[in-house]
Motif scaffolding. Structure first.
Motif, PDB file in Angstrom:
ATOM      1  N   GLU A 380       0.828  -1.096   0.058  1.00  0.00           N
ATOM      2  CA  GLU A 380       0.430  -0.139  -0.122  1.00  0.00           C
ATOM      3  C   GLU A 380       0.800   1.438  -0.051  1.00  0.00           C
ATOM      4  OE1 GLU A 380      -3.212   2.573   2.748  1.00  0.00           O
ATOM      5  OE2 GLU A 380      -2.797   0.252   3.304  1.00  0.00           O
ATOM      6  N   LEU A 381       0.649   2.202  -1.052  1.00  0.00           N
ATOM      7  CA  LEU A 381       1.338   3.516  -0.796  1.00  0.00           C
ATOM      8  C   LEU A 381       0.416   4.515  -0.055  1.00  0.00           C
ATOM      9  CD1 LEU A 381       3.319   5.224  -2.419  1.00  0.00           C
ATOM     10  CD2 LEU A 381       1.440   6.007  -3.991  1.00  0.00           C
ATOM     11  N   VAL A 382       1.357   4.843   0.977  1.00  0.00           N
ATOM     12  CA  VAL A 382       0.866   5.820   1.970  1.00  0.00           C
ATOM     13  C   VAL A 382       1.535   7.260   1.649  1.00  0.00           C
ATOM     14  CG1 VAL A 382       0.511   6.373   4.515  1.00  0.00           C
ATOM     15  CG2 VAL A 382       0.622   4.070   3.682  1.00  0.00           C
ATOM     16  N   LEU A 383       0.740   8.166   1.342  1.00  0.00           N
ATOM     17  CA  LEU A 383       1.084   9.644   1.085  1.00  0.00           C
ATOM     18  C   LEU A 383       1.316  10.283   2.383  1.00  0.00           C
ATOM     19  CD1 LEU A 383      -0.994  10.414  -2.271  1.00  0.00           C
ATOM     20  CD2 LEU A 383       1.384   9.448  -2.046  1.00  0.00           C
ATOM     21  N   LEU A 384       2.293  10.986   2.413  1.00  0.00           N
ATOM     22  CA  LEU A 384       2.495  11.612   3.819  1.00  0.00           C
ATOM     23  C   LEU A 384       2.413  13.241   3.797  1.00  0.00           C
ATOM     24  CD1 LEU A 384       5.609   9.479   4.668  1.00  0.00           C
ATOM     25  CD2 LEU A 384       3.260   9.421   5.814  1.00  0.00           C
ATOM     26  N   LYS A 385       2.228  13.801   2.355  1.00  0.00           N
ATOM     27  CA  LYS A 385       2.039  14.908   2.214  1.00  0.00           C
ATOM     28  C   LYS A 385       1.138  15.202   1.085  1.00  0.00           C
ATOM     29  CE  LYS A 385       5.599  16.057   4.835  1.00  0.00           C
ATOM     30  NZ  LYS A 385       5.602  16.669   6.024  1.00  0.00           N
ATOM     31  N   PRO A 386       0.443  16.494   0.968  1.00  0.00           N
ATOM     32  CA  PRO A 386      -0.519  16.706   0.136  1.00  0.00           C
ATOM     33  C   PRO A 386       0.009  17.061  -1.448  1.00  0.00           C
ATOM     34  CG  PRO A 386      -0.547  18.487   1.635  1.00  0.00           C
ATOM     35  CD  PRO A 386       0.379  17.529   2.268  1.00  0.00           C
ATOM     36  N   THR A 387       1.431  17.767  -1.238  1.00  0.00           N
ATOM     37  CA  THR A 387       1.809  18.184  -2.658  1.00  0.00           C
ATOM     38  C   THR A 387       3.168  17.485  -2.638  1.00  0.00           C
ATOM     39  OG1 THR A 387       2.875  19.974  -1.464  1.00  0.00           O
ATOM     40  CG2 THR A 387       0.818  20.374  -2.392  1.00  0.00           C
ATOM     41  N   ALA A 388       3.804  17.422  -4.142  1.00  0.00           N
ATOM     42  CA  ALA A 388       4.722  16.721  -4.370  1.00  0.00           C
ATOM     43  C   ALA A 388       6.222  17.666  -4.498  1.00  0.00           C
ATOM     44  CB  ALA A 388       4.622  16.089  -5.808  1.00  0.00           C
ATOM     45  N   ASN A 389       5.941  18.722  -3.625  1.00  0.00           N
ATOM     46  CA  ASN A 389       7.235  19.287  -3.380  1.00  0.00           C
ATOM     47  C   ASN A 389       8.543  18.672  -2.629  1.00  0.00           C
ATOM     48  OD1 ASN A 389       5.896  21.504  -4.196  1.00  0.00           O
ATOM     49  ND2 ASN A 389       5.345  22.216  -2.143  1.00  0.00           N
ATOM     50  N   LEU A 390       9.633  18.817  -3.453  1.00  0.00           N
ATOM     51  CA  LEU A 390      10.901  18.224  -3.046  1.00  0.00           C
ATOM     52  C   LEU A 390      11.278  18.493  -1.456  1.00  0.00           C
ATOM     53  CD1 LEU A 390      11.169  17.459  -6.087  1.00  0.00           C
ATOM     54  CD2 LEU A 390      13.560  17.371  -5.902  1.00  0.00           C
TER      55      LEU A 390
END
Length: 882
Positions: A380-390
């Protein structure tokens, strides 16, 4: 140990011309001067245990471990501190390797510890930390070095240029384009004077203000794009909860909510699928702007396309910070493992940034019903931030070579529609291999000041040099943004040479900025008053957008305190080197002073010229090792050095048969008879003849300055308090004459006295003073020279006594006078204004009063006041007689 002083050198300096960024720490070892490292039990072992990476330091041994060999055999603590300061910066992500430790010459145990830095605040911190670390090792105490290293990391991130601005500056520097950082953030000037451009992050001085304004208003951007048939998400702008409800009913789920003028993803919430989520997202967005955009959430992945100068450059797939479940470990463990990737670091120090847990992470986990202790299923991919900023731990993959031509055309068209010459376009679409207009994708945002890090350091794929097209746009090939710089140094004659050189350039139509010991001038308008011969004043001229030609006086003090303001100049002049300022800032011999002055010619471009005084042994010797052309000047055309130089086809200026002449190999160009040059006083002021020689040659080197321009300027450059303040300024009173001059050292005073001796006055009276921070012998020498020149002497004191008492200075001057003529009349009037008033009230008929002035402007103002008073008194007497 005790730190006495820390200086930050920012330009070519006494220690190194090629390594301008140095920390110079003045350190008193105190009792440790008697205890080298091999006399402190266990020191080497404790040092190696705390900093094992010092094994890579070769030191003078030239092999790995060479520094530890020096510690084992015995070296002083200043040397150890130098190496520690370098290594802890390297451990904090700032690779540094140049250092020197030398005695100051003041007394045993006081050293200059010199080492390079990347960020000056971190360098200063490293200096202080290195002393603390070494002291703890000496004392056998534990030391938590990790705290210092982390602190330096944070300082680095707070103070350095970001990766976007940094890569533009680096690209410009590679092309020889100079830069000046204009503030502590990201505003940078590229180039000098009229040829400068500016960048702030990735907004350039060429970027349209209205385009930035449009891009920052998401609704306005969307309207323009939609009108141009660019695919955008369906949506609207809301301000109230009722508006939110109406929008949801109109567009349905899933949705995106974001502030209308946000940036970097602040306040954005994506993939909203419920009323509760929508309400929380609305409140979060209103934390950044009252008006909020709500629009249909586009399924797909996040791409960033970069357009520069309206040309497509590259594209990247952006992935938010995330972890993939393994069914065994909780989210915190997965984050920790991800952060162990050696490519991840603190801030921007590495390709990827470490993932941190913040309120956005907690919010996203809450929405999934997770906590940091939750164990997600395998895969499962768990996203930790709402945007893809480096900068928040996201990753990027370069996909430039996959972009469909229709999408390239679309991106270039978008940049034109908004009017942005540096433009980041966010696209949500399944992929960029097919036209966005056909695959259901949409343009989410158009960004001014787009980040470059995802392109220059992608986690996967080819790194793209996106700074290159920016610099190409600002400086088309062949343009390097420079203006001509003539830099002038030496012990005496610098200011007159600077003023004359600037005057010649101005007469040739140049818009000249120049610095002198009395002020900074832009096109002959004084902008700064005072001694302006250091790097701050030079930078002032180079930053001025009206200047197309710079003439910069560069004195000892500025070079030693902070280095030069420029890396390279076109022409350097060294007038002479004499004993002045000895014993200050670690400079104790005239040979060391020559090394200070030599910094200036060492900065000359290979195609430029160093103009050196062939009559001065120390100046002439500077030609050795210079990587530029050399030209010479001399008061004697038969000087063997001139003859050899010209026989080889070299350039020179000489004083010959009453003329200032240019020598080109065996050919001679007579520029002007000395008697026709006002500042030479018909040839009596030989030191001003000498000052003319390098000025003439320096300006002759520029093809657009003609011999006629030079001749015209020489005849119009008048010795006066306006054009040459404090340099042979004559004031003719009814019954006596005053001449004010800045002569302040033995060499300068001797030149002045030689001139005075050629003048026809019945008596010569000197008003002399000594400078408190000079050596005893230098102050005595002023008295001795004065006693040989003057019939009477008035001793006054400078306003700033510079560490001595008035009595000390007066007594040293008297000693010098008595060494030559014990019967010479001497009057002491410490206050300069009172001394001038005394002369006015008690003048000797027909006498010449020579005033050595310290604060030139103050002395000249007082003399002018006396002259005005005399004229008023004469007018009053004339009126009475009528």
């Amino acid at each position: 140990m005790r730190i006495l002083e820390i200086k930050v050198l920012r330009g070519p300096n006494y220690w190194s011309v090629r390594r301008p960024k140095l920390i110079q720490m003045k350190l008193d070892l105190e009792e440790l001067e008697q205890k080298p490292s091999n006399q402190i039990p266990g020191f080497r072992d404790r040092l190696e245990k705390l900093l094992p990476s010092l094994q890579e330091h070769r030191c003078s041994e030239g092999v790995p471990g060479g520094f530890f060999q020096r510690v084992e055999s015995g070296t002083w603590m200043g040397h150890v501190i130098e190496h520690v300061a370098l290594e802890i910066q390297t451990l904090a992500g700032m690779d540094c390797g140049f250092g020197r430790t030398r005695g100051t010459g003041e007394k045993d145990g006081i050293y200059h510890v010199v080492f390079d830095y990347m960020e000056e605040d971190a360098g200063v911190y490293a200096a202080k930390a290195a002393v603390r670390i070494v002291q703890a090792l000496i004392d056998g105490q534990d030391y938590n070095m990790e705290e210092d290293i982390q602190e330096m990391r944070e300082i680095r991130e707070d103070t350095r240029l970001g990766p976007s601005t940094g890569c533009i500056v680096d690209e410009a520097a590679k092309r020889g384009i100079p830069f000046i950082r204009l503030n502590k953030q990201s505003l940078v000037q590229l180039g000098y004077g009229v040829n400068q451009k500016r960048v702030r992050a990735t907004i350039a001085s060429t970027t349209s203000n209205i385009a930035v304004d449009i891009a920052c208003n998401k609704e306005e951007t969307k309207m323009l794009l939609e009108a141009a048939e660019i695919p955008v998400p369906k949506g609207t702008v809301i301000r109230t909860e009722d508006g939110l409800r109406e929008a949801i009913e109109k567009f349905g789920y899933p949705l995106v909510i974001k502030p209308i003028d946000g940036n970097h993803g602040k306040g954005n919430t994506t993939n909203i699928t419920s009323w509760d989520q929508a309400l929380r997202a609305f409140e979060a967005a209103q934390g950044f702007s009252r008006s909020v955009i709500i629009e249909r959430y586009i399924l797909g992945v996040d791409f960033r396309c970069l357009v520069i100068d309206y040309k497509f450059i590259c594209a990247a797939l952006r992935t938010p910070a995330s972890v993939i479940g393994d069914g065994l470990h909780n989210i915190q463990w997965l984050v920790d493992e991800t952060n162990k990737d050696p490519r991840r670091g603190y801030g921007h120090e590495k390709v990827l940034t470490q993932i941190t847990i913040d309120q956005f992470t907690q919010k996203m986990l809450d929405e999934k019903g997770y906590t940091m202790d939750s164990v997600p299923p395998k895969g499962e991919l768990v996203l930790l931030k709402p945007t893809a900023n480096l900068s928040t731990g996201g990753t990027s993959t370069d996909v430039t070579d996959e972009v469909h031509p229709a999408n390239i055309f679309m991106c270039e068209r978008i940049a034109r529609i908004i009017g942005l010459d540096i433009c980041g376009i966010d696209i949500m679409t399944p992929d960029l291999r097919t036209p966005v207009s056909e695959n259901g994708g949409a343009i989410l945002e158009v960004n001014a000041a787009p980040g470059f890090r995802m392109h220059i350091e992608p986690a996967v794929g080819i790194a793209r040099n996106v700074a290159e097209p920016v610099v190409d746009m600002l400086f088309p090939r062949g343009s390097i943004g420079r203006i001509p710089i003539i830099a002038i140094t030496g012990t005496n004659g610098k200011t007159t040479t600077t003023r004359l050189t600037a005057h010649i350039a101005k007469s040739a139509g140049k818009k000249v900025g120049y610095t002198t010991s009395d002020g900074v001038y832009i096109q002959n308008q004084m902008m700064m008053k005072g001694d302006c011969t250091g790097p701050i004043s030079s930078a002032f001229v180079l930053k001025d957008p009206t200047v197309d030609f710079a003439v910069l006086e560069c004195a000892r003090g500025g070079i030693l305190k902070a280095g030069l303001a420029f890396q390279h100049c076109d022409v350097a002049i060294v007038t002479n080197v004499a004993a002045d300022h000895m014993g200050l800032a670690g400079i104790n011999t005239v040979e060391q002073m020559a090394k200070v002055k030599a910094v200036v010619p060492e900065t000359v471009f290979p195609h430029g010229y160093a103009i050196l005084n062939a009559d001065d042994d120390l100046v002439y010797k500077m030609k050795e090792g210079l990587n530029c052309n050399v030209a010479l000047f001399s008061m004697d055309e038969n000087n063997p050095r001139i003859k050899r130089h010209c026989a080889r086809g070299g350039l020179a200026t000489v004083y010959e048969n009453g003329y200032v002449s240019i020598m080109k190999g065996n050919w001679k160009i007579r520029v002007m008879a000395v008697k026709d040059i006002p500042i030479t006083f018909e040839g009596k002021a030989t030191h001003n003849i000498q000052n003319c020689l390098p000025s003439v040659l320096a300006t002759y080197l520029f093809r657009d300055i003609t011999i006629e321009d030079i001749r015209s300027a020489l005849t119009s450059f008048m010795p006066s308090s306006v054009q040459t303040p404090g340099r042979l300024n004559f004031f003719h009173f009814r019954n006596f004459t005053m001449v004010a001059d800045f002569a302040h050292n033995p060499h300068g005073l001797q030149l002045l006295c030689d001139f005075i001796g050629r003048l026809d006055y019945p008596s010569r009276i000197g008003v002399i003073s000594g400078t408190g921070d000079r050596r005893d012998e230098d102050i005595r020498a002023l008295g001795e020279i004065s006693a040989r020149c003057f019939d009477e002497i008035i001793i006054r004191c400078d306003k700033n006594l510079r560490g001595r008492t008035a009595d000390e200075i007066i007594n040293l001057l008297k000693e010098g006078i008595e060494n030559v003529n014990a019967s010479l009349p001497v009057l002491v009037i410490p206050d300069e204004n009172e001394a001038l008033e005394y002369i006015y009230a008690n003048y000797r008929q027909g006498a010449l009063y020579t005033v050595m002035c310290d604060v030139v402007a103050g002395a000249l103002d007082k003399i002018k006041e006396l002259k005005d008073r005399e004229e008023k008194e004469q007018s009053a007497q004339s009126a009475i007689s009528l």
